[in-house]
Design a protein around this motif. Structure first.
Motif, PDB file in Angstrom:
ATOM      1  N   PHE A 129       0.832  -1.198   0.000  1.00 32.17           N
ATOM      2  CA  PHE A 129       0.000   0.000   0.000  1.00 32.17           C
ATOM      3  C   PHE A 129       0.869   1.253   0.000  1.00 32.17           C
ATOM      4  O   PHE A 129       0.680   2.165  -0.796  1.00 32.17           O
ATOM      5  CB  PHE A 129      -0.919  -0.038   1.228  1.00 32.17           C
ATOM      6  N   ARG A 130       1.851   1.286   0.886  1.00 34.00           N
ATOM      7  CA  ARG A 130       2.753   2.447   0.957  1.00 34.00           C
ATOM      8  C   ARG A 130       3.582   2.567  -0.317  1.00 34.00           C
ATOM      9  O   ARG A 130       3.776   3.656  -0.837  1.00 34.00           O
ATOM     10  CB  ARG A 130       3.659   2.348   2.169  1.00 34.00           C
ATOM     11  N   LEU A 131       4.069   1.455  -0.812  1.00 31.81           N
ATOM     12  CA  LEU A 131       4.865   1.467  -2.038  1.00 31.81           C
ATOM     13  C   LEU A 131       4.044   2.002  -3.207  1.00 31.81           C
ATOM     14  O   LEU A 131       4.514   2.839  -3.987  1.00 31.81           O
ATOM     15  CB  LEU A 131       5.374   0.057  -2.348  1.00 31.81           C
ATOM     16  N   SER A 132       2.811   1.575  -3.326  1.00 31.06           N
ATOM     17  CA  SER A 132       1.936   2.060  -4.398  1.00 31.06           C
ATOM     18  C   SER A 132       1.745   3.566  -4.296  1.00 31.06           C
ATOM     19  O   SER A 132       1.827   4.280  -5.303  1.00 31.06           O
ATOM     20  CB  SER A 132       0.568   1.379  -4.323  1.00 31.06           C
ATOM     21  N   ARG A 133       1.530   4.048  -3.103  1.00 29.45           N
ATOM     22  CA  ARG A 133       1.338   5.485  -2.908  1.00 29.45           C
ATOM     23  C   ARG A 133       2.606   6.294  -3.213  1.00 29.45           C
ATOM     24  O   ARG A 133       2.521   7.466  -3.541  1.00 29.45           O
ATOM     25  CB  ARG A 133       0.902   5.775  -1.478  1.00 29.45           C
ATOM     26  N   SER A 134       3.762   5.667  -3.139  1.00 29.43           N
ATOM     27  CA  SER A 134       5.007   6.389  -3.394  1.00 29.43           C
ATOM     28  C   SER A 134       5.122   6.846  -4.850  1.00 29.43           C
ATOM     29  O   SER A 134       5.923   7.718  -5.163  1.00 29.43           O
ATOM     30  CB  SER A 134       6.224   5.532  -3.015  1.00 29.43           C
ATOM     31  N   TYR A 135       4.318   6.266  -5.730  1.00 30.08           N
ATOM     32  CA  TYR A 135       4.348   6.638  -7.146  1.00 30.08           C
ATOM     33  C   TYR A 135       3.309   7.710  -7.502  1.00 30.08           C
ATOM     34  O   TYR A 135       3.284   8.195  -8.628  1.00 30.08           O
ATOM     35  CB  TYR A 135       4.115   5.400  -8.025  1.00 30.08           C
ATOM     36  N   ASP A 143      10.176   5.308   1.383  1.00 31.04           N
ATOM     37  CA  ASP A 143       9.629   5.026   0.054  1.00 31.04           C
ATOM     38  C   ASP A 143      10.731   4.611  -0.917  1.00 31.04           C
ATOM     39  O   ASP A 143      10.558   3.690  -1.715  1.00 31.04           O
ATOM     40  CB  ASP A 143       8.874   6.240  -0.492  1.00 31.04           C
ATOM     41  N   GLY A 144      11.868   5.282  -0.868  1.00 31.03           N
ATOM     42  CA  GLY A 144      12.984   4.939  -1.748  1.00 31.03           C
ATOM     43  C   GLY A 144      13.507   3.540  -1.497  1.00 31.03           C
ATOM     44  O   GLY A 144      13.798   2.797  -2.445  1.00 31.03           O
ATOM     45  N   ILE A 202      13.216  -0.248  -4.030  1.00 35.00           N
ATOM     46  CA  ILE A 202      14.261  -1.208  -4.391  1.00 35.00           C
ATOM     47  C   ILE A 202      13.686  -2.622  -4.420  1.00 35.00           C
ATOM     48  O   ILE A 202      14.032  -3.441  -5.274  1.00 35.00           O
ATOM     49  CB  ILE A 202      15.447  -1.139  -3.402  1.00 35.00           C
ATOM     50  N   PHE A 203      12.787  -2.896  -3.497  1.00 37.13           N
ATOM     51  CA  PHE A 203      12.212  -4.235  -3.369  1.00 37.13           C
ATOM     52  C   PHE A 203      10.900  -4.404  -4.139  1.00 37.13           C
ATOM     53  O   PHE A 203      10.309  -5.488  -4.108  1.00 37.13           O
ATOM     54  CB  PHE A 203      11.997  -4.570  -1.888  1.00 37.13           C
TER      55      PHE A 203
END
Length: 124
Positions: free
Chosen positions: A17-23, A114-115, A119-120
């Motif tokens: 969820f957080r990774l998706s929001r980072s974009y 987020d950065g 990577i993962f």
């Protein structure tokens, strides 16, 4: 081009969820409208192009979905179902909150997290 993405407003997996929001920032700056479905979780994947072509199913566009899990989608061309599908998308969108650039502001620590998550991203 009118690109709209409906994302879950409630997470099933907090890291993803957080990774998706980072974009979001990059997408919004490019003109994409992002909506989060606030009543709950949304999982379906679908796309309508020029009211002539539609894709609907469970496939994520990643290696796992396409080659390991054998997920599938249906493709419709010039079919009456596209109209029904579009009406459903617009109805779902009416229950969403549109995200803005203001929503994407993160402090240094948030940007760092987020950065690292990015990577993962191919593994998640």
């Amino acid at each position: 081009v009118d690109v709209r993405i409906i994302m879950p407003g409630i997470a099933d997996k907090k890291v993803v969820f957080r990774l998706s929001r980072s974009y979001y920032r990059q997408l919004i700056e490019a003109g994409v409208k992002i909506y989060e479905y606030t009543p709950g979780f949304v999982h379906a994947k679908g796309c309508i192009c020029d009211d002539k072509l539609a894709v609907l199913g469970s496939v994520n566009l990643d290696y796992r979905s396409l080659f390991l899990h054998f997920e599938c989608s249906s493709i419709f061309y010039d079919s009456s179902i596209i109209e029904t599908f579009k009406a459903d998308i617009l109805e779902t969108q009416s229950k969403c909150r549109q995200r803005t650039l203001e929503d994407t502001k993160r402090n240094f620590f948030g940007r760092l997290i987020d950065g690292v998550l990015r990577i993962f991203a191919p593994l998640l």
